[in-house]
Design a protein around this motif. Structure first.
Motif, PDB file in Angstrom:
ATOM      1  N   GLY A  37       0.808  -1.210   0.000  1.00 13.27           N
ATOM      2  CA  GLY A  37       0.000   0.000   0.000  1.00 13.27           C
ATOM      3  C   GLY A  37       0.837   1.253   0.000  1.00 13.27           C
ATOM      4  O   GLY A  37       2.067   1.203  -0.062  1.00 13.27           O
ATOM      5  N   ASP A  38       0.157   2.388   0.066  1.00  8.43           N
ATOM      6  CA  ASP A  38       0.875   3.661  -0.032  1.00  8.43           C
ATOM      7  C   ASP A  38       1.069   4.300   1.341  1.00  8.43           C
ATOM      8  O   ASP A  38       1.129   5.515   1.472  1.00  8.43           O
ATOM      9  CB  ASP A  38       0.189   4.616  -1.015  1.00  8.43           C
ATOM     10  N   PHE A  39       1.209   3.462   2.351  1.00  7.14           N
ATOM     11  CA  PHE A  39       1.449   3.937   3.713  1.00  7.14           C
ATOM     12  C   PHE A  39       2.940   4.212   3.939  1.00  7.14           C
ATOM     13  O   PHE A  39       3.780   3.949   3.060  1.00  7.14           O
ATOM     14  CB  PHE A  39       0.942   2.890   4.724  1.00  7.14           C
ATOM     15  N   PHE A  40       3.229   4.736   5.111  1.00  8.10           N
ATOM     16  CA  PHE A  40       4.622   5.012   5.496  1.00  8.10           C
ATOM     17  C   PHE A  40       4.963   4.206   6.744  1.00  8.10           C
ATOM     18  O   PHE A  40       4.156   4.138   7.675  1.00  8.10           O
ATOM     19  CB  PHE A  40       4.824   6.495   5.812  1.00  8.10           C
ATOM     20  N   ALA A  41       6.128   3.620   6.758  1.00  5.96           N
ATOM     21  CA  ALA A  41       6.643   2.943   7.953  1.00  5.96           C
ATOM     22  C   ALA A  41       8.156   3.093   7.912  1.00  5.96           C
ATOM     23  O   ALA A  41       8.805   2.673   6.952  1.00  5.96           O
ATOM     24  CB  ALA A  41       6.250   1.476   7.967  1.00  5.96           C
ATOM     25  N   ILE A  42       8.680   3.735   8.913  1.00 11.31           N
ATOM     26  CA  ILE A  42      10.109   4.066   8.936  1.00 11.31           C
ATOM     27  C   ILE A  42      10.746   3.487  10.188  1.00 11.31           C
ATOM     28  O   ILE A  42      10.210   3.707  11.288  1.00 11.31           O
ATOM     29  CB  ILE A  42      10.293   5.602   8.913  1.00 11.31           C
ATOM     30  N   GLU A  44      11.880   1.403   6.815  1.00 14.06           N
ATOM     31  CA  GLU A  44      11.107   0.506   5.962  1.00 14.06           C
ATOM     32  C   GLU A  44      11.529  -0.954   6.135  1.00 14.06           C
ATOM     33  O   GLU A  44      10.692  -1.862   6.139  1.00 14.06           O
ATOM     34  CB  GLU A  44      11.267   0.918   4.486  1.00 14.06           C
ATOM     35  N   GLU A  45      12.825  -1.186   6.259  1.00 14.38           N
ATOM     36  CA  GLU A  45      13.314  -2.571   6.344  1.00 14.38           C
ATOM     37  C   GLU A  45      12.809  -3.253   7.614  1.00 14.38           C
ATOM     38  O   GLU A  45      12.628  -4.469   7.634  1.00 14.38           O
ATOM     39  CB  GLU A  45      14.843  -2.608   6.303  1.00 14.38           C
ATOM     40  N   PHE A  47       9.902  -2.774   8.863  1.00 14.85           N
ATOM     41  CA  PHE A  47       8.530  -3.207   8.575  1.00 14.85           C
ATOM     42  C   PHE A  47       8.565  -4.545   7.848  1.00 14.85           C
ATOM     43  O   PHE A  47       7.741  -5.435   8.119  1.00 14.85           O
ATOM     44  CB  PHE A  47       7.786  -2.169   7.735  1.00 14.85           C
ATOM     45  N   ASP A  48       9.513  -4.699   6.919  1.00 14.02           N
ATOM     46  CA  ASP A  48       9.656  -5.991   6.226  1.00 14.02           C
ATOM     47  C   ASP A  48       9.838  -7.111   7.242  1.00 14.02           C
ATOM     48  O   ASP A  48       9.234  -8.178   7.136  1.00 14.02           O
ATOM     49  CB  ASP A  48      10.871  -5.972   5.286  1.00 14.02           C
ATOM     50  N   GLU A  51       6.638  -7.747   9.269  1.00 12.23           N
ATOM     51  CA  GLU A  51       5.656  -8.486   8.465  1.00 12.23           C
ATOM     52  C   GLU A  51       5.985  -9.983   8.462  1.00 12.23           C
ATOM     53  O   GLU A  51       5.101 -10.829   8.591  1.00 12.23           O
ATOM     54  CB  GLU A  51       5.684  -7.910   7.053  1.00 12.23           C
ATOM     55  N   GLN A  76       8.070   4.087  13.084  1.00 17.66           N
ATOM     56  CA  GLN A  76       7.145   5.229  13.012  1.00 17.66           C
ATOM     57  C   GLN A  76       6.261   4.978  11.815  1.00 17.66           C
ATOM     58  O   GLN A  76       6.763   4.807  10.694  1.00 17.66           O
ATOM     59  CB  GLN A  76       7.917   6.522  12.780  1.00 17.66           C
ATOM     60  N   MET A  77       4.973   4.965  12.027  1.00 15.02           N
ATOM     61  CA  MET A  77       4.071   4.640  10.926  1.00 15.02           C
ATOM     62  C   MET A  77       3.054   5.749  10.706  1.00 15.02           C
ATOM     63  O   MET A  77       2.637   6.424  11.647  1.00 15.02           O
ATOM     64  CB  MET A  77       3.359   3.328  11.216  1.00 15.02           C
ATOM     65  N   ALA A  78       2.656   5.907   9.477  1.00 11.49           N
ATOM     66  CA  ALA A  78       1.581   6.840   9.128  1.00 11.49           C
ATOM     67  C   ALA A  78       0.768   6.185   8.027  1.00 11.49           C
ATOM     68  O   ALA A  78       1.317   5.678   7.051  1.00 11.49           O
ATOM     69  CB  ALA A  78       2.147   8.182   8.665  1.00 11.49           C
ATOM     70  N   GLY A  79      -0.544   6.183   8.208  1.00 14.50           N
ATOM     71  CA  GLY A  79      -1.415   5.599   7.188  1.00 14.50           C
ATOM     72  C   GLY A  79      -1.588   4.104   7.321  1.00 14.50           C
ATOM     73  O   GLY A  79      -2.095   3.460   6.387  1.00 14.50           O
TER      74      GLY A  79
END
Lengths: 96, 254
Positions: A37-42, A44-45, A47-48, A51, A76-79
């Protein structure tokens, strides 16, 4: 079963989810999940990695587990948030 | 006292080099080899950049992209797919310890986007930042922005639309063709705008760059020092373009 579902729940960007579920209505288990999706998670790796760790979890309680694990990882997540993910899965299962 | 920042106007490049250079600059700023850096640039050939968490096969009509010569690249930042054609793109790299940096993503967007709002104001366009990451003119998105943090640095990059072709967007994005007509296109036209539409004339790259430089300078209290990417940055950008951004492994990572 493998369920493909998508949605834009409150507070979330568009989430496209592929989830492998087992069990019956009251006792569903998330075997694995892929969230696009077009969310943000920083970062990013991380978040991988988060998941990848979301396996063999009861759908009931998945949202809280996701949010807690994200906090532990320092994401830090947004969306995107746990409740939103579960809302998309439930809408895929039972309709909007 | 004004914050010193390197200004790079790097012209027009392909998608893979563009993303490689943004990452190379982030790395060199994080190592303290270069000042915090504002880069302004364009794209040729036109390209679609995907957000880090998007799936190329889910978002794009890859056959149409190939047929129309549109490059596809995955960004290192989140957010949505963007068609890069008639636009000005910026990237800002600064250490997380910099006075302009904020720990909150939303606050950082707000601060950096205030420079874009100021810049567009110099063109006579009244825009507003809308969280999470958009800038709107009369309710229409004219700028999308995306941010990441790596190696103790913030990278924010984004696009300022000079002209938008909604029909072309629908050719390239994976929207069911029966839906990509009439009402949906009209709806998107209500939500996406451009500087040319706002001013009812063709707005050029150079005049927008000038306005943005002024906007960044004044809104963020910068002393911009014009420069060029170092040889090391250019070499790293070429390497990242070849070994990462143009590879199927990266483009189809999700």
């Amino acid at each position: 079963m493998i369920l493909h579902c998508q949605g834009k729940p409150e507070g979330c960007k568009l989430l496209r989810i592929e989830v492998e579920l087992e069990g019956e209505q009251t006792n569903r288990i998330v075997r694995s999940i892929n969230i696009k999706g077009d969310f943000f998670a920083i970062p990013e790796e991380r978040f991988d990695a988060l998941e990848s760790s979301l396996s063999n979890l009861p759908l009931e309680g998945f949202a809280a587990f996701f949010d807690a694990r994200a906090r532990e990882q320092g994401l830090q997540m947004a969306g995107i948030h746990g409740e939103g993910i579960v809302a998309v899965i439930r809408s895929g299962l039972y309709g909007a | 006292m004004a914050h010193e920042m390197r200004l790079l106007e790097t012209g027009v490049h392909d998608a893979y080099f563009n993303m490689g250079l943004d990452e190379a600059i982030l790395e060199s700023v994080s190592r303290g080899r270069e000042l915090p850096t504002l880069r302004l640039y364009g794209w040729n050939p036109k390209a679609i950049s995907l957000g880090y968490f998007q799936g190329a096969r889910q978002e794009l009509d890859l056959d149409a992209c190939a047929r129309l010569g549109v490059n596809v690249v995955r960004r290192i930042t989140g957010g949505g797919a963007v068609l890069h054609d008639k636009e000005v793109t910026y990237s800002l790299s600064l250490p997380e310890t910099h006075p302009l940096a904020r720990s909150s993503i939303i606050e950082s967007y707000e601060i950096i986007c205030s420079a874009l709002v100021r810049g567009m104001g110099f063109l006579g366009i009244d825009t507003e930042f809308t969280p999470i990451n958009d800038i709107l003119w009369r309710g229409k998105k004219v700028s999308g922005n995306a941010q990441t943090r790596k190696h103790g640095c913030i990278l924010q990059h984004g696009t300022i639309l000079l002209h938008v072709d909604v029909e072309e967007m629908f050719c390239l994005l994976l929207v069911p063709k029966e839906k990509a007509t009439g009402k949906l296109i009209a709806d998107v036209k209500q939500r996406v705008g451009s500087l040319s539409e706002a001013l009812d004339r063709e707005v050029g790259f150079e005049e927008t760059v000038k306005a943005l430089i002024r906007g960044f300078t004044e809104a963020l209290n910068l002393k911009l020092i014009p420069g060029k990417p170092s040889e090391e940055e250019l070499a790293r950008a070429r390497s990242l373009a070849k070994e990462k951004f143009s590879t199927e492994a990266w483009i189809f990572k999700r």
